[in-house]
Design an enzyme around this catalytic site. Structure first.
Site, mmCIF file in Angstrom:
data_model
loop_
_atom_site.group_PDB
_atom_site.id
_atom_site.type_symbol
_atom_site.label_atom_id
_atom_site.label_comp_id
_atom_site.label_asym_id
_atom_site.label_seq_id
_atom_site.Cartn_x
_atom_site.Cartn_y
_atom_site.Cartn_z
ATOM 1 N N CYS A 166 -3.880 0.675 -2.575
ATOM 2 C CA CYS A 166 -3.228 -0.603 -1.893
ATOM 3 C C CYS A 166 -2.991 -1.362 -2.679
ATOM 4 O O CYS A 166 -2.682 -1.790 -3.543
ATOM 5 C CB CYS A 166 -5.239 -1.616 -2.529
ATOM 6 S SG CYS A 166 -6.675 -0.449 -1.770
ATOM 7 N N GLU A 206 -3.134 -4.685 -3.420
ATOM 8 C CA GLU A 206 -3.325 -5.625 -4.232
ATOM 9 C C GLU A 206 -3.225 -4.537 -5.596
ATOM 10 O O GLU A 206 -2.980 -5.314 -6.680
ATOM 11 C CB GLU A 206 -4.119 -5.985 -4.248
ATOM 12 C CG GLU A 206 -4.782 -6.872 -2.473
ATOM 13 C CD GLU A 206 -5.051 -6.025 -1.259
ATOM 14 O OE1 GLU A 206 -4.395 -4.839 -0.931
ATOM 15 O OE2 GLU A 206 -5.894 -5.995 -0.607
ATOM 16 N N ASN A 250 0.592 -0.806 -0.111
ATOM 17 C CA ASN A 250 0.005 0.259 0.124
ATOM 18 C C ASN A 250 1.132 1.158 0.164
ATOM 19 O O ASN A 250 2.164 1.416 0.736
ATOM 20 C CB ASN A 250 -0.680 0.057 1.153
ATOM 21 C CG ASN A 250 -0.133 -0.112 2.448
ATOM 22 O OD1 ASN A 250 0.413 -0.874 2.575
ATOM 23 N ND2 ASN A 250 -0.727 0.040 3.597
ATOM 24 N N CYS A 278 -10.445 -5.201 -0.021
ATOM 25 C CA CYS A 278 -11.610 -4.218 -0.355
ATOM 26 C C CYS A 278 -11.889 -4.444 -1.464
ATOM 27 O O CYS A 278 -11.949 -5.180 -2.568
ATOM 28 C CB CYS A 278 -10.673 -2.545 -0.183
ATOM 29 S SG CYS A 278 -9.827 -2.115 -1.510
ATOM 30 N N CYS A 314 -10.343 -3.737 -5.066
ATOM 31 C CA CYS A 314 -9.280 -4.439 -5.230
ATOM 32 C C CYS A 314 -9.504 -5.209 -6.270
ATOM 33 O O CYS A 314 -9.636 -6.452 -6.905
ATOM 34 C CB CYS A 314 -8.302 -4.352 -4.439
ATOM 35 S SG CYS A 314 -7.038 -3.421 -3.971
HETATM 36 ZN ZN LIG Z 1 -7.714 -2.288 -2.196
#
Ligand SMILES: [Zn+2]
Length: 129
Positions: free
Chosen positions: A52, A54, A41, A89, A92
């Site tokens: 993020c 990911e 992140n 999240c 993502c």
């Molecule tokens: Zn995320």
């Protein structure tokens, strides 16, 4: 089976730029050709521009011409203990759904999940044709 991938996610979390939240996240994305793309992140003082781990990993892979993936491992923690699961999240999950099917493995600290466990339905390219 995914231990090495999860360890790579924990390692990636060491590079997290999270001076505002203090929450370190690392992701390790395994491509079908066996390469691992990591991401962490990256926060920003404007907050809304934070990226993020990911999506960082996915965009890194795509920027290198790789769009076929086998699994992703995600590790997140505000301490050095990464034993609790860190769920991706919604943003993502949507990005992962662009490249990965519903059965795509998402590896968290407590085991393996499928993309459909977190995102049973999603907007996709089929709506745009
Ligand atoms: Zn995320």
């Amino acid at each position: 089976m995914y231990d090495e991938l999860f360890k790579a996610a924990v390692k990636a979390a060491e590079n997290a730029y999270c001076r505002y939240s203090g929450f370190h996240v690392g992701a390790a994305l395994l491509s079908v050709d066996g390469r691992i793309f990591t991401g962490c992140n990256v926060e920003n003082s404007s907050y809304s521009l934070t990226l993020c781990a990911e999506r960082n990993a996915v965009f890194k892979a795509v920027s290198e011409g790789v769009t076929a993936f086998s699994a992703i491992a995600i590790a997140g923690s505000s301490t050095s203990d990464f034993s609790k699961p860190c769920v991706p999240c919604g943003s993502c999950l949507q990005v992962l759904s662009e490249f990965c099917g519903k059965g795509f493995p998402i590896i968290l600290a407590d085991g393996a999940y499928r993309l459909s466990d977190f995102l049973p339905v999603s907007f996709g390219k089929e709506y745009l044709r």
